[in-house]
Every structure is written in C-alpha cells, then in structure tokens.
Write a protein that holds these residues in place. Structure first.
Motif, PDB file in Angstrom:
ATOM      1  N   MET A   1     -68.669  46.834  21.080  1.00  0.00           N
ATOM      2  CA  MET A   1     -69.673  46.291  20.160  1.00  0.00           C
ATOM      3  C   MET A   1     -71.038  46.259  20.840  1.00  0.00           C
ATOM      4  SD  MET A   1     -69.966  42.462  18.462  1.00  0.00           S
ATOM      5  CE  MET A   1     -68.793  42.714  17.121  1.00  0.00           C
ATOM      6  N   ILE A   2     -72.081  46.492  20.052  1.00  0.00           N
ATOM      7  CA  ILE A   2     -73.449  46.368  20.543  1.00  0.00           C
ATOM      8  C   ILE A   2     -74.142  45.261  19.745  1.00  0.00           C
ATOM      9  CG2 ILE A   2     -74.212  48.250  19.015  1.00  0.00           C
ATOM     10  CD1 ILE A   2     -76.417  48.837  21.105  1.00  0.00           C
ATOM     11  N   THR A   3     -74.872  44.414  20.451  1.00  0.00           N
ATOM     12  CA  THR A   3     -75.631  43.345  19.821  1.00  0.00           C
ATOM     13  C   THR A   3     -77.097  43.751  19.751  1.00  0.00           C
ATOM     14  OG1 THR A   3     -74.143  41.611  20.624  1.00  0.00           O
ATOM     15  CG2 THR A   3     -76.367  40.938  19.974  1.00  0.00           C
ATOM     16  N   PHE A   4     -77.649  43.764  18.545  1.00  0.00           N
ATOM     17  CA  PHE A   4     -79.071  44.007  18.346  1.00  0.00           C
ATOM     18  C   PHE A   4     -79.751  42.650  18.229  1.00  0.00           C
ATOM     19  CE2 PHE A   4     -76.982  47.775  16.658  1.00  0.00           C
ATOM     20  CZ  PHE A   4     -77.718  48.803  17.223  1.00  0.00           C
ATOM     21  N   ILE A   5     -80.688  42.382  19.117  1.00  0.00           N
ATOM     22  CA  ILE A   5     -81.416  41.115  19.119  1.00  0.00           C
ATOM     23  C   ILE A   5     -82.817  41.365  18.584  1.00  0.00           C
ATOM     24  CG2 ILE A   5     -82.401  39.296  20.568  1.00  0.00           C
ATOM     25  CD1 ILE A   5     -79.963  39.612  22.405  1.00  0.00           C
ATOM     26  N   VAL A   6     -83.119  40.756  17.437  1.00  0.00           N
ATOM     27  CA  VAL A   6     -84.399  40.950  16.757  1.00  0.00           C
ATOM     28  C   VAL A   6     -85.190  39.649  16.809  1.00  0.00           C
ATOM     29  CG1 VAL A   6     -85.521  41.514  14.565  1.00  0.00           C
ATOM     30  CG2 VAL A   6     -83.370  42.646  15.193  1.00  0.00           C
TER      31      VAL A   6
ATOM     32  N   ASP B   1     -67.693  46.621  12.368  1.00  0.00           N
ATOM     33  CA  ASP B   1     -67.206  45.874  13.527  1.00  0.00           C
ATOM     34  C   ASP B   1     -67.716  46.426  14.852  1.00  0.00           C
ATOM     35  OD1 ASP B   1     -65.792  48.225  13.517  1.00  0.00           O
ATOM     36  OD2 ASP B   1     -63.826  47.303  13.807  1.00  0.00           O
ATOM     37  N   GLU B   2     -68.622  47.401  14.797  1.00  0.00           N
ATOM     38  CA  GLU B   2     -69.160  47.990  16.019  1.00  0.00           C
ATOM     39  C   GLU B   2     -70.487  47.367  16.448  1.00  0.00           C
ATOM     40  OE1 GLU B   2     -67.607  52.553  16.290  1.00  0.00           O
ATOM     41  OE2 GLU B   2     -69.228  52.173  14.839  1.00  0.00           O
ATOM     42  N   TYR B   3     -71.038  46.493  15.616  1.00  0.00           N
ATOM     43  CA  TYR B   3     -72.319  45.899  15.974  1.00  0.00           C
ATOM     44  C   TYR B   3     -72.514  44.551  15.283  1.00  0.00           C
ATOM     45  CZ  TYR B   3     -74.339  47.129  11.394  1.00  0.00           C
ATOM     46  OH  TYR B   3     -74.615  47.221  10.049  1.00  0.00           O
ATOM     47  N   GLU B   4     -73.427  43.785  15.841  1.00  0.00           N
ATOM     48  CA  GLU B   4     -73.889  42.548  15.226  1.00  0.00           C
ATOM     49  C   GLU B   4     -75.406  42.492  15.371  1.00  0.00           C
ATOM     50  OE1 GLU B   4     -72.675  38.963  17.173  1.00  0.00           O
ATOM     51  OE2 GLU B   4     -73.244  39.649  19.179  1.00  0.00           O
ATOM     52  N   ILE B   5     -76.037  41.748  14.485  1.00  0.00           N
ATOM     53  CA  ILE B   5     -77.486  41.564  14.534  1.00  0.00           C
ATOM     54  C   ILE B   5     -77.765  40.077  14.650  1.00  0.00           C
ATOM     55  CG2 ILE B   5     -79.699  41.945  13.381  1.00  0.00           C
ATOM     56  CD1 ILE B   5     -78.317  44.126  11.704  1.00  0.00           C
ATOM     57  N   ILE B   6     -78.528  39.694  15.669  1.00  0.00           N
ATOM     58  CA  ILE B   6     -78.969  38.309  15.823  1.00  0.00           C
ATOM     59  C   ILE B   6     -80.483  38.287  15.673  1.00  0.00           C
ATOM     60  CG2 ILE B   6     -79.094  36.290  17.315  1.00  0.00           C
ATOM     61  CD1 ILE B   6     -76.587  37.242  18.724  1.00  0.00           C
ATOM     62  N   VAL B   7     -80.949  37.640  14.623  1.00  0.00           N
ATOM     63  CA  VAL B   7     -82.383  37.484  14.389  1.00  0.00           C
ATOM     64  C   VAL B   7     -82.784  36.099  14.886  1.00  0.00           C
ATOM     65  CG1 VAL B   7     -84.233  37.453  12.663  1.00  0.00           C
ATOM     66  CG2 VAL B   7     -82.248  38.977  12.359  1.00  0.00           C
TER      67      VAL B   7
END
Length: 246
Positions: free
Chosen positions: A1-6, A31-37
C-alpha cells in the motif's frame, strides 16, 4: 500500500479537488492506496471536498491548529498505514497513471527511495498531462535497468531539489532504529522540506532517480514560495539558519 499525504490551507475547492482526483485516477486498486488530507486550520473546512471521494477511495481528513506544513505532514505520518509514502501539496497534482509503474520499479529493485521529475503548471483548473512520448517513458523506465546507489553516494554528485514531493519512499526508513531517532519535519518554519529531504535521502541505502515528469507543480500567485514581502524574506533567512544548524 502507498499512502498519499495531501496538505491544504485555505485552498480553492477546485485546486484540492483536482489534486485528489489526480490520485484517485492513478489506476491503483482500492486496497493499494490511501489518501490522508490534513487541513492546517483553514477558514473554511475542506470536508465537503473530501466527502466527494469517500466512495471512490480510502480517504480521511485530519484537522490541526495552524502550524504549517511540517506539522501537518507529521500528523499524517502518525496515521499512515502504507509501506510507501508520497507527499502532495494540495494545490499540485500527479500526472495520470504515473505512480503505478514507478511504484513497481521501486518494489522490483528493492529501493528505499525513488526520485522523479516535475513540471510547472499554470492553469488553475484543467489537469495538464505530459506529452504522449513522455508519458510512455514512465512505463518504459519501469521496464528498463536503472542506476541504484546509496543516498549518501548520490548526494556526492547531485544537487537535491528542496521538496519532499518529488519522490516515493519506504515509510520504514523514517523510523529505522539504527539512526537513533525518527525522522520528522521541523514544525512552524518555512523550507522544512529542504532539511527533511536531505536527511531522508541520506538514510536511503538503495535509491534511484529519473527525470520523467510525474509531479505537476502549480505556480500559484500568493503561495508561500512566491511571497516577496520583507517580513517573509527575513523569516525565510532565519529559517535557513535553523535548518543548517539541524
């Protein structure tokens, strides 16, 4: 998984929406990524923009008292679940389908960090894509052999662009016990990127770099980096001394 932090602070809805849409449209499975804003206490909450994507992606919103981007990114890192991390400023975006092949490249070569290129963009709404030939190069690069080096050796012959957004990296190198302390951003200063990225690259035992444009760097009038007031310049120079001391 990769986490994108915005990270976002008082951004126009269209900019934040464009940023998130560019992540959701990368072609990664749910299920391969999540986004945290992370909202740095904007005057108006971006919750309504985030809500537009809850059915499309694993996305969450964190809110902090105003403490600038370094603190916002640190907060997100506390909640990140991904093996890989990608920072994206809320007024920027990622070129379409650019992350999956480079993520595969990093995984196949057991990299700690993979650096990539960027392109300046000036349009406030439309997502501009690189030329077809450049886009194809992203996929070709993922199939080709690359030069792998340690971060320490890389810095002996290369300058670093002072932004933490131009690479994906393994979250594990932030907290590796052999370095004695976790790597986090210095808070409540400008140019926290330059300190962080220098230390991050130095920690990377296996890294590679490509000039393929993956990151769209929006030139927003009035942004922190474009401020030209005397007060801002004085604070900027003070921050440089803080960073150099660290």
């Amino acid at each position: 998984m990769i986490t994108f932090i915005v990270t976002t602070y008082n951004l126009e809805d269209c900019l934040l929406r464009r940023c998130i849409e560019s992540i959701v449209s990368q072609g990664l499975a749910h299920d391969e990524y999540e986004i945290i804003v992370v909202d740095d206490e904007s005057y108006t909450s971006p919750q309504h923009v985030v809500n537009e994507f809850v059915r499309k992606a694993d996305i969450s919103l964190l809110v902090q008292k105003h403490a600038r981007q370094g603190a916002a990114r640190n907060l997100a890192l506390q909640h990140a679940r991904g093996e890989w991390i990608q920072f994206v400023d809320g007024d920027d975006y990622l070129f379409g389908h650019s992350i999956p092949p480079l993520l595969k490249l990093a995984q196949d070569n057991e990299l700690d960090l993979l650096s990539f290129g960027f392109r300046k963009v000036y349009d406030i709404t439309a997502i501009k894509e690189p030329a077809d030939k450049q886009q194809q190069n992203i996929h070709n690069e993922a199939k080709a052999s690359i030069s792998i080096t340690s971060g320490n050796d890389y810095m002996l012959s290369h300058n670093l662009f002072g932004s933490c957004c131009m690479q994906i990296f393994r979250r594990s190198i932030l907290d590796a016990p052999k370095y004695g302390h976790p790597l986090r951003f210095t808070e409540n200063i400008y140019i926290e990127d330059e300190e962080f990225i220098t230390k991050l690259v130095w920690r990377a035992q296996r890294m590679a770099a490509t000039n393929i444009p993956v990151y769209a760097y929006y030139q927003r009038p009035g942004s922190t980096v474009h401020s030209r007031s005397r007060e801002h310049t004085d604070e900027l120079f003070h921050n440089y001394f803080v960073v150099l001391k660290h």
